[in-house]
Structure formats: structure tokens, C-alpha cells
Design an enzyme around this catalytic site. Structure first.
Site, PDB file in Angstrom:
ATOM      1  N   LYS A   1       0.877  -1.180   0.000  1.00  0.00           N
ATOM      2  CA  LYS A   1       0.000   0.000   0.000  1.00  0.00           C
ATOM      3  C   LYS A   1       0.910   1.223   0.000  1.00  0.00           C
ATOM      4  O   LYS A   1       1.425   1.636   1.028  1.00  0.00           O
ATOM      5  CB  LYS A   1      -0.884  -0.023   1.251  1.00  0.00           C
TER       6      LYS A   1
ATOM      7  N   GLU B   1       9.118   1.400  11.417  1.00  0.00           N
ATOM      8  CA  GLU B   1      10.181   2.389  11.192  1.00  0.00           C
ATOM      9  C   GLU B   1       9.518   3.751  11.197  1.00  0.00           C
ATOM     10  O   GLU B   1       8.786   4.100  10.271  1.00  0.00           O
ATOM     11  CB  GLU B   1      10.890   2.077   9.882  1.00  0.00           C
TER      12      GLU B   1
ATOM     13  N   CYS C   1      13.836  10.679   7.224  1.00  0.00           N
ATOM     14  CA  CYS C   1      13.611  10.245   8.598  1.00  0.00           C
ATOM     15  C   CYS C   1      14.863  10.415   9.449  1.00  0.00           C
ATOM     16  O   CYS C   1      14.784  10.721  10.623  1.00  0.00           O
ATOM     17  CB  CYS C   1      13.152   8.797   8.615  1.00  0.00           C
TER      18      CYS C   1
ATOM     19  N   GLU D   1       9.185  16.541  15.134  1.00  0.00           N
ATOM     20  CA  GLU D   1       9.685  16.294  13.782  1.00  0.00           C
ATOM     21  C   GLU D   1       8.997  17.244  12.802  1.00  0.00           C
ATOM     22  O   GLU D   1       7.766  17.265  12.714  1.00  0.00           O
ATOM     23  CB  GLU D   1       9.395  14.839  13.373  1.00  0.00           C
TER      24      GLU D   1
HETATM   25  P1  NAD Z   1       2.209   8.554   7.499  1.00  0.00           P
HETATM   26  O1  NAD Z   1       2.324   7.840   8.787  1.00  0.00           O
HETATM   27  O2  NAD Z   1       1.236   9.651   7.380  1.00  0.00           O
HETATM   28  O3  NAD Z   1       1.845   7.528   6.319  1.00  0.00           O
HETATM   29  C1  NAD Z   1       2.654   6.421   6.012  1.00  0.00           C
HETATM   30  C2  NAD Z   1       1.809   5.363   5.332  1.00  0.00           C
HETATM   31  O4  NAD Z   1       0.844   4.877   6.265  1.00  0.00           O
HETATM   32  C3  NAD Z   1       1.006   5.861   4.140  1.00  0.00           C
HETATM   33  O5  NAD Z   1       0.988   4.877   3.138  1.00  0.00           O
HETATM   34  C4  NAD Z   1      -0.374   6.053   4.725  1.00  0.00           C
HETATM   35  O6  NAD Z   1      -1.399   5.960   3.765  1.00  0.00           O
HETATM   36  C5  NAD Z   1      -0.450   4.911   5.700  1.00  0.00           C
HETATM   37  N1  NAD Z   1      -1.417   5.079   6.796  1.00  0.00           N
HETATM   38  C6  NAD Z   1      -1.840   6.223   7.372  1.00  0.00           C
HETATM   39  N2  NAD Z   1      -2.734   5.962   8.342  1.00  0.00           N
HETATM   40  C7  NAD Z   1      -2.874   4.614   8.392  1.00  0.00           C
HETATM   41  C8  NAD Z   1      -3.646   3.735   9.195  1.00  0.00           C
HETATM   42  N3  NAD Z   1      -4.476   4.171  10.156  1.00  0.00           N
HETATM   43  N4  NAD Z   1      -3.551   2.398   8.978  1.00  0.00           N
HETATM   44  C9  NAD Z   1      -2.716   1.923   8.027  1.00  0.00           C
HETATM   45  N5  NAD Z   1      -1.970   2.712   7.237  1.00  0.00           N
HETATM   46  C10 NAD Z   1      -2.039   4.055   7.419  1.00  0.00           C
HETATM   47  O7  NAD Z   1       3.682   9.044   7.156  1.00  0.00           O
HETATM   48  P2  NAD Z   1       4.144   9.971   5.934  1.00  0.00           P
HETATM   49  O8  NAD Z   1       3.721  11.364   6.235  1.00  0.00           O
HETATM   50  O9  NAD Z   1       3.728   9.324   4.665  1.00  0.00           O
HETATM   51  O10 NAD Z   1       5.727   9.823   6.013  1.00  0.00           O
HETATM   52  C11 NAD Z   1       6.555  10.639   6.785  1.00  0.00           C
HETATM   53  C12 NAD Z   1       6.928   9.962   8.099  1.00  0.00           C
HETATM   54  O11 NAD Z   1       7.606   8.739   7.835  1.00  0.00           O
HETATM   55  C13 NAD Z   1       7.885  10.773   8.936  1.00  0.00           C
HETATM   56  O12 NAD Z   1       7.488  10.725  10.278  1.00  0.00           O
HETATM   57  C14 NAD Z   1       9.225  10.050   8.758  1.00  0.00           C
HETATM   58  O13 NAD Z   1      10.158  10.230   9.778  1.00  0.00           O
HETATM   59  C15 NAD Z   1       8.780   8.646   8.652  1.00  0.00           C
HETATM   60  N6  NAD Z   1       9.809   7.830   8.018  1.00  0.00           N
HETATM   61  C16 NAD Z   1      10.505   6.940   8.789  1.00  0.00           C
HETATM   62  C17 NAD Z   1      11.513   6.177   8.221  1.00  0.00           C
HETATM   63  C18 NAD Z   1      12.279   5.182   9.054  1.00  0.00           C
HETATM   64  O14 NAD Z   1      12.898   4.312   8.466  1.00  0.00           O
HETATM   65  N7  NAD Z   1      12.265   5.259  10.362  1.00  0.00           N
HETATM   66  C19 NAD Z   1      11.819   6.309   6.871  1.00  0.00           C
HETATM   67  C20 NAD Z   1      11.094   7.232   6.115  1.00  0.00           C
HETATM   68  C21 NAD Z   1      10.074   7.977   6.709  1.00  0.00           C
END
Ligand code: NAD
Length: 495
Positions: A182, A257, A291, A389
């Protein structure tokens, strides 16, 4: 003039059981590009029924298909083919990724190369995989029978989407799982390339499925599906918490992550030129949408003024502009909603600390999701811009007076993803680095990864570590097999 890639698709569908399909209810959502902020694409909006269809296909491919039972070498051959194809399409991939995400083209190209490398790496690893065997002399031999876990649900964010998808797809497929991906709803374009790549490489139908859609609908259905054995999630910490709760009733394996607010600690004895290059790059590369960004720079008091002067000079010189221009260093943020969030943090920062660079929309870029690389100095640890963040090109710089204080400040947030330590004193580098609560520490370097090492965070930055064999462990079950070599002493109940 904005660069628009040739042959841009107008629609992105789901890919289920080897076929491109619409949502069962026909629903779609619009995707914007971050430079013009106009909708250029309709993507199928998956719901529970679509996820169910994809999971059913993945389940069938797992139970009846050849993939889980193939020799590691056979799967590795397919993974290497995937890597070959990704490599031949690097340029196109980067072009699409840049158009969809606003990442600078040179950096998107680097990420495309990393995506290919992820497949190559896990292909090598699964062939070299060895499992434990133990002998109890004269009594028992015990060995581990490794089996793929089943249907893997992979949920990915919008920053470097293609690369982060590869980071999950490669070990999941190498292990013999079948998958439902997804992708993030802001950036589904590059994920649309996977089906053709996998088909060409010989991945059997049903092994790889994509359902596009919103997190609360498609993502949520995947998390709650009883036929999905594990979820590998990358995204915000708050989303991770929600997924954790939602996965509980079906007791899934989870790899999380999550977010970060990583410190870069610069001591007075550091190679200052190198530290400045690295700490500037560490927060402004990938538009700060990274991240592991070193978004808090802690600087020893003795060099603080000089460091700040030189840092600000560099930040003011960073080239913000058209993501497709190879000279661009910071492009456009992914989406107007995210641009607004980052801008709100910048306005908040102006009330919490001293603005030393940026803080506005760059001149000459009147539309599009651009922000100037922004530097706040003398940031108190209680400030929200120190604690939270921001995920944009915004850095908080704070002075410290001792090793103790440096460690305390470094650990003074809820996050614990990465940390960077700059010093020419070897003892200090190791001692300070080891005391920082972070899943990954770089000494005198920015984020350069060795794919064999653990990847992941502590505290609110994540749960579980992937990377190297740990990824294969996450996607497989290790069944313990025990063999008796002699008659077993059994108490004779009821004899
Ligand atoms: P997000 O949490 O908003 O979304 C990530 C994914 O989760 C998307 O595909 C979204 O559609 C899905 N999602 C959202 N709500 C959900 C739910 N209730 N159930 C299941 N899936 C759901 O994050 P974002 O804004 O897309 O990405 C940025 C974030 O990702 C930042 O916090 C960043 O630090 C983090 N990040 C972490 C790493 C790591 O390896 N630690 C790497 C890259 C990004």
C-alpha cells in the site's frame, strides 16, 4: 517552464493477481504534482473489498504457487533481474519520482540506484543464508527450519517512495513471502512501475500486489486483515501507534520504522569543514523530508559562533528551485498540506528561537511548495521546534558546554532514530555515541549505510530492527526441529 515527463500516465490502478484493476466501487483520488499543485493523475482508491481481493490473491499464490517453495537461488535470480531492470530504467524512474515528490533529480537518481541495490543485496543474502544446528552429543540434533511467514502487508510513506518500497519488497520476496503493498497516497506514481518490472523479471502472478488508496481505508484494511501475517510499516510515529493497536486483534508481526528528530553533535575538536558540509547536507538533502535528518545540531560553545556564521552562510547559498534542474539542491515539498505544516513550524520557530537564515518562501518561486532552507539558532530544548519532527529543510542549532550536556540534549526528545557525532577524539566519539539513545549512530559521517547493519529506531522512532539478516528473520518463521539420537527417557504416566 515546468518539466513534465513524456507519456505520463493519467490513471494508476491497483495490481492484483497479475492484472491491473479498478477499485470494485470505481472510486479514485487525485494526485497533485508539488510544483504546479494541480491534479495530473487519478489513482484507484482501494477499500476493504479491494484489499480483501489482493490478500486473497497473495494467499493463493502463497499456498498453491511456486514462490515460497523455490530454491533461494531461483528466487535470487528473479531478484537480480529486478535489479537489472530497475538499473536500466534509472533515469525514467528518477524523472517520475522527481515529478511526483519534488525531490531534486540528482538525489532521486541516487535513490533509484539504491532501490536496485536493495534487490541485489537481499538476493545475495538469501543465497548465503545459514541457519542454526545444535548437537547434544549422543542424544539430540536440533536444527532450524526457516519458512516464509505468509502474506506480508507493506505500508510505505511518500518520502523516497520507490526506494523505501524496495527496502521492504526485496527482503519480503527474498524470504518467499507474497506481498500486498500500500504505497503512500501523496506519491503513487513510481510504484506504478513495479508491476511491469516484476512481470518482466518473472515474478509469478499473485506474488506481488498493489492496492492504492488512503491510509485510513486501504492501509487500515490491510492492518486488520486476518489473512495478513505481518505488517512492515514506515511512517509517522502517531500512525505507527494506531497500527499497533489495530493489529492487536489479529496478532501480527510488526516492524515499525517511525519518525525522528536526530541530533548531530559537533565538538570543538571536530574537523569543522567536514562537520559543516555534513550537517548542512544532513538536514537539507532530500528536502529535509528524511527520517534520519540531523535536524538538531548541537555545537560546543567554544566554536559555536564560528560554526553558526559559516553554517548560515552555507544555508543562504543552498540552491532551491525546479526539482528537475540538476543544479537544484532543495526542491519542492511533497504536497501543499505538508508545505503548510512546515511553514507553520517555521512561524512557530520565530517565536521560540532566533531565526538566522531562511524562514520565507524563496524569492522568484511564487507558487509551488517551496521553502527557504531555514536555520534557527540558540534553540532551547523546551522549544517545539527542538522536540517535534518537522520533516522539512529546517534545522535547530543549540550550544552545549560539556560531554554530559551534549548527551543529555541529544537524548532530550521522544525520538531515537539516528545520531551523528563529530570529534577528532576517538574515545569521546565512541563514548558519546554509545550513550545516545539512537538506533543508528554515525561518527564523523552523515548517513551512509552498510545494508548488512541493523536499521531502525528506539523510543518513539520504531520497534524492531530490519537490515541484513534481521530483515530475513522478520519475514520468516524459524521452526525448531528436534531429532532424538537415542531412546528418550519418558516418565511412564499411567503405566
Ligand atoms: P504517514 O504515517 O502519514 O503515512 C505512512 C503510510 O501509512 C502511508 O501509506 C499512509 O497511507 C499509511 N497510513 C496512514 N494511516 C494509516 C492507518 N491508520 N492504517 C494503516 N496505514 C495508514 O507518514 P508519511 O507522512 O507518509 O511519512 C513521513 C513519516 O515517515 C515521517 O514521520 C518520517 O520520519 C517517517 N519515516 C521513517 C523512516 C524510518 O525508516 N524510520 C523512513 C522514512 C520515513
Amino acid at each position: 517552464m515546468q518539466h513534465v515527463p513524456a507519456d505520463l500516465p493519467k490513471r494508476i490502478q491497483h495490481f492484483i493477481d497479475g492484472e491491473f484493476v479498478d477499485s470494485l466501487d470505481g472510486d479514485t483520488f487525485e494526485v497533485l504534482d508539488p510544483v504546479s499543485n494541480t491534479a495530473y493523475l487519478e489513482a484507484s482508491s482501494g477499500k476493504r473489498a479491494d484489499v480483501d481481493r489482493a490478500v486473497t490473491a497473495a494467499r493463493k499464490a502463497f499456498d498453491d504457487g511456486p514462490w515460497p517453495g523455490m530454491l533461494p537461488r531461483e528466487r535470487a535470480r528473479v531478484l537480480n533481474k529486478i535489479a537489472d531492470i530497475v538499473e536500466t530504467r534509472n533515469e525514467r524512474l528518477a524523472e517520475l519520482e522527481t515529478f511526483d515528490t519534488g525531490l531534486p533529480i540528482t538525489q532521486a537518481l541516487g535513490q533509484a540506484k539504491r532501490a536496485a541495490e536493495n534487490f541485489r543485496f537481499f538476493a545475495d543474502l538469501v543465497v548465503a543464508q545459514a541457519d542454526d544446528t545444535y548437537k547434544v552429543p549422543g542424544k539430540q540434533v536440533n536444527y532450524v527450519n526457516r519458512k516464509p511467514k505468509g502474506v506480508a502487508g507493506l505500508i510505505t510513506p511518500w518520502n523516497t517512495p520507490f526506494m523505501l518500497e524496495s527496502w521492504k519488497l526485496a527482503p519480503a520476496l527474498a524470504s518467499g513471502c507474497t506481498v500486498v503493498l500500500k504505497p503512500a497516497e501523496f506519491t503513487p506514481l513510481s510504484a506504478g512501475l513495479w508491476p511491469e518490472i516484476f512481470r518482466e523479471a518473472g515474478v509469478p502472478d499473485g506474488v506481488f500486489n498493489i492496492v492504492n488508496g488512503f491510509g485510513e481505508e486501504a492501509g487500515d484494511a490491510l492492518v486488520k486483515h486476518e489473512d495478513v501475517q505481518l505488517i512492515s510499516f514506515t511512517g509517522e510515529s502517531a500512525t505507527g501507534q494506531q497500527i499497533f493497536a489495530n493489529a492487536a486483534p489479529t496478532l501480527k508481526a510488526l516492524s515499525m520504522e517511525l519518525g525522528g528528530k536526530s541530533p548531530a553533535v559537533v565538538f570543538a575538536d571536530a574537523d569543522l569543514d567536514a562537520a559543516i558540509d555534513s550537517t548542512v547536507f544532513g538536514v537539507f538533502s532530500l528536502n529535509g523530508e528524511r527520517c534520519t535528518a540531523g535536524s538538531r545540531v548541537l555545537v560546543e560553545r567554544g566554536i559555536y559562533d564560528e560554526f553558526v556564521r559559516r553554517y548560515v552562510e552555507r544555508a543562504n547559498n543552498v540552491r532551491v528551485g525546479d526539482p528537475h534542474d540538476p543544479a537544484t539542491e532543495v526542491g519542492a515539498l511533497v504536497h501543499p498540506e505538508h508545505h503548510e505544516k512546515v511553514t507553520r513550524y517555521i512561524e512557530l520557530g520565530k517565536t521560540e528561537a532566533t531565526l538566522a537564515a531562511g524562514g520565507e518562501r524563496p524569492e522568484g518561486l511564487e507558487s509551488g511548495n517551496y521553502v527557504q532552507p531555514t536555520v534557527f539558532i540558540d534553540v532551547p530544548p523546551t522549544a517545539r521546534i527542538f522536540q517535534e519532527e518537522i520533516f522539512g529543510p529546517v534545522v535547530a542549532i543549540t550550544p552545549f558546554d560539556s560531554d554530559e550536556e551534549a548527551v543529555r540534549l541529544a537524548n532530550d526528545t521522544k525520538y531515537g532514530l539516528a545520531a551523528y557525532v563529530w570529534t577528532s577524539n576517538l574515545e569521546r566519539a565512541h563514548n558519546v555515541g554509545q550513550r545516545i539513545d539512537a538506533g543508528m549512530v554515525w561518527l564523523n559521517s552523515h548517513n551512509v549505510r552498510d545494508l548488512r547493519t541493523p536499521f531502525g529506531g528506539v523510543k518513539a522512532s520504531g520497534l524492531g530492527h530490519e537490515g541484513g539478516y534481521r530483515s530475513l528473520d522478520f519475514y520468516s518463521d524459524q521452526q525448531a526441529m528436534h531429532i532424538s539420537l537415542a531412546p528418550v527417557h519418558t516418565p511412564k504416566f499411567g503405566a
